[in-house]
Design a protein around this motif. Structure first.
Motif, PDB file in Angstrom:
ATOM      1  N   GLU A  53       8.781  11.484 135.007  1.00  0.00           N
ATOM      2  CA  GLU A  53       9.038  10.380 134.396  1.00  0.00           C
ATOM      3  C   GLU A  53       7.687   9.563 134.633  1.00  0.00           C
ATOM      4  O   GLU A  53       7.287   9.475 135.605  1.00  0.00           O
ATOM      5  CB  GLU A  53      10.167   9.596 135.026  1.00  0.00           C
ATOM      6  N   ASP A  54       7.514   8.809 133.577  1.00  0.00           N
ATOM      7  CA  ASP A  54       6.237   7.988 133.684  1.00  0.00           C
ATOM      8  C   ASP A  54       6.544   6.991 134.675  1.00  0.00           C
ATOM      9  O   ASP A  54       7.399   5.954 134.203  1.00  0.00           O
ATOM     10  CB  ASP A  54       5.975   7.523 132.431  1.00  0.00           C
ATOM     11  N   SER A  55       5.944   6.513 135.856  1.00  0.00           N
ATOM     12  CA  SER A  55       6.221   5.686 136.626  1.00  0.00           C
ATOM     13  C   SER A  55       5.945   4.104 136.027  1.00  0.00           C
ATOM     14  O   SER A  55       7.021   3.515 136.219  1.00  0.00           O
ATOM     15  CB  SER A  55       5.615   5.693 137.925  1.00  0.00           C
ATOM     16  N   ARG A  56       5.095   4.223 135.230  1.00  0.00           N
ATOM     17  CA  ARG A  56       5.018   2.818 134.551  1.00  0.00           C
ATOM     18  C   ARG A  56       5.974   2.238 133.673  1.00  0.00           C
ATOM     19  O   ARG A  56       6.391   1.364 133.635  1.00  0.00           O
ATOM     20  CB  ARG A  56       3.670   2.679 133.795  1.00  0.00           C
ATOM     21  N   GLU A  57       6.457   3.327 133.075  1.00  0.00           N
ATOM     22  CA  GLU A  57       7.579   3.047 132.101  1.00  0.00           C
ATOM     23  C   GLU A  57       8.810   2.930 132.843  1.00  0.00           C
ATOM     24  O   GLU A  57       9.720   2.000 132.561  1.00  0.00           O
ATOM     25  CB  GLU A  57       7.817   4.628 131.189  1.00  0.00           C
TER      26      GLU A  57
END
Length: 100
Positions: A53-57
């Protein structure tokens, strides 16, 4: 949303230290939240696969949910007028009534 990232040791001349540096640079730059990792062989080459999972997203989603609960108000769980002796109290009995 889950994403996929793959690394092939052929991209770095099959150098383990270069492969390690590529993976570390990706991790340091993206800060992925890794959900699954797999190592496999393709001929003489090492393949590393990551599902992440993209942590910023993820942070944006959490921030948006927090913001909407602050602006939208929280659901009301308790009724100010509720009392235990109220005859139409919607309480579930601790034990079910006997079967007749």
């Amino acid at each position: 949303m889950y994403r996929f990232k793959g690394f092939d040791s052929a991209q770095c001349g099959d150098s383990m230290s270069a492969l390690e540096a590529m993976v570390n640079a990706w991790m340091e730059g993206e800060h992925p939240r890794i959900r699954y990792m797999c190592q496999s062989m393709r001929g003489e080459h090492i393949l590393l696969s990551f599902v992440y999972e993209d942590s910023r997203e993820l942070e944006q989603r959490v921030s948006a949910q927090t913001q909407s609960s602050i602006t939208g108000g929280l659901p009301r769980f308790f009724d100010d007028e509720f009392t235990d002796d109220h005859p139409t109290s919607p309480r579930i009995p601790a034990t079910p009534p006997p079967m007749h």
